[in-house]
Scaffold this active site. Structure first.
Site, short mmCIF file in Angstrom:
data_model
loop_
_atom_site.label_atom_id
_atom_site.label_comp_id
_atom_site.label_asym_id
_atom_site.label_seq_id
_atom_site.Cartn_x
_atom_site.Cartn_y
_atom_site.Cartn_z
N HIS B 57 7.34 74.71 -32.12
CA HIS B 57 8.06 73.67 -31.39
C HIS B 57 8.83 72.80 -32.39
O HIS B 57 8.44 72.69 -33.56
CB HIS B 57 7.06 72.79 -30.62
CG HIS B 57 6.53 73.43 -29.37
ND1 HIS B 57 5.86 72.72 -28.40
CD2 HIS B 57 6.59 74.72 -28.94
CE1 HIS B 57 5.51 73.55 -27.41
NE2 HIS B 57 5.93 74.76 -27.72
N GLU B 59 8.97 69.63 -32.83
CA GLU B 59 8.17 68.58 -33.48
C GLU B 59 7.32 69.14 -34.62
O GLU B 59 7.20 68.52 -35.68
CB GLU B 59 7.23 67.90 -32.47
CG GLU B 59 7.89 67.25 -31.28
CD GLU B 59 7.96 68.17 -30.08
OE1 GLU B 59 8.34 69.35 -30.24
OE2 GLU B 59 7.61 67.70 -28.97
N CYS B 87 4.33 67.93 -26.02
CA CYS B 87 3.20 68.59 -25.34
C CYS B 87 1.90 68.16 -26.05
O CYS B 87 1.94 67.44 -27.06
CB CYS B 87 3.36 70.11 -25.37
SG CYS B 87 3.09 70.84 -27.00
N CYS B 90 1.77 69.20 -29.81
CA CYS B 90 2.60 68.37 -30.68
C CYS B 90 2.06 66.94 -30.78
O CYS B 90 2.09 66.34 -31.86
CB CYS B 90 4.04 68.38 -30.19
SG CYS B 90 4.80 70.01 -30.34
#
Lengths: 148, 148
Positions: B57, B59, B87, B90
């Site tokens: 992801h 992040e 999410c 993260c």
């Protein structure tokens, strides 16, 4: 899991060997292996200090390695063996990866994902805990005792 | 954040530029930048498809890159700008990294960490949301509309 000559205890021992490797590197001793069709396809240990990276938990590294091995991001049908209950970050990654099953040894009462919300795991992912928990706890206690 | 000639909007625009890069690669358009002392020290976009890796992801990649830049795993004093609410995975990583502040654009009502437990973030980390949310939402809607 499909038929295998190996037991869950065998795989958890392999995860504990990974934890020992972390300990030798002065990392918090946590190890993980990913099993697919009765074979270990990825193994990893905590490397947050070596890599200066909070995301380098054993589970995260094992997930990345297993996906690389399978050339696909979903780890359906795979089981993750890990020596300590996953944190929220790792449980989130386990959710995204669609694991079939998670087996962890010792509970992490402070930082384990269950403390926050047990439904973080994917509803189709089953889990069991406590297998070789004492060995995992001893390894962690020994590590922190030396640190003091 | 320390004195900076740049505004939060400037940094969120940079995160949106990262999201556009993801879109160009047929990745779900989410982007992030990490700001330290008024400067961008890391930028990343979602690469889960390209890397076959659910952990990739925006992040997560930005956290790893920022820690690499600072040669240290803690991102104290840093702010993360991200185009979508993080999410659980993260948010867990953001906790571990000890960010000073998180700014996200659009809420993620299905998978955002707030759906599970808002205390996943570190108690010292402040957050704000909604900055350029409409631009982020439009980018995501456009992406999924094309997919249909």
């Amino acid at each position: 899991m499909t038929l295998s000559v190996f037991t869950d205890e065998y795989f958890m021992k392999e995860a504990l060997k990974e934890a020992l490797k972390a300990s030798d590197l002065d990392e918090i001793p946590i190890g993980a292996v990913v099993v697919s069709k009765g074979r270990i396809i990825a193994r990893a240990h905590n490397l947050t200090e070596q890599l200066h990276d909070v995301t380098a938990h054993a589970e995260m590294l094992a997930i990345t390695a297993a996906a690389n091995f399978l050339s696909g991001k979903y780890l359906e049908g795979c089981t993750l063996f890990v020596t300590l209950e996953p944190c929220v970050m790792c449980a989130g990654a386990i959710h995204h990866a669609h694991f079939e099953c998670i087996v962890w040894a010792a509970d992490d009462e402070k930082r384990g994902f269950n403390t926050y919300n047990s439904s973080i795991l994917h509803p189709k992912t089953t889990f069991s805990k406590g297998l070789m928990a004492e060995e995992s706890r001893q390894l962690l206690q020994e590590f922190f005792r030396k640190k003091r």
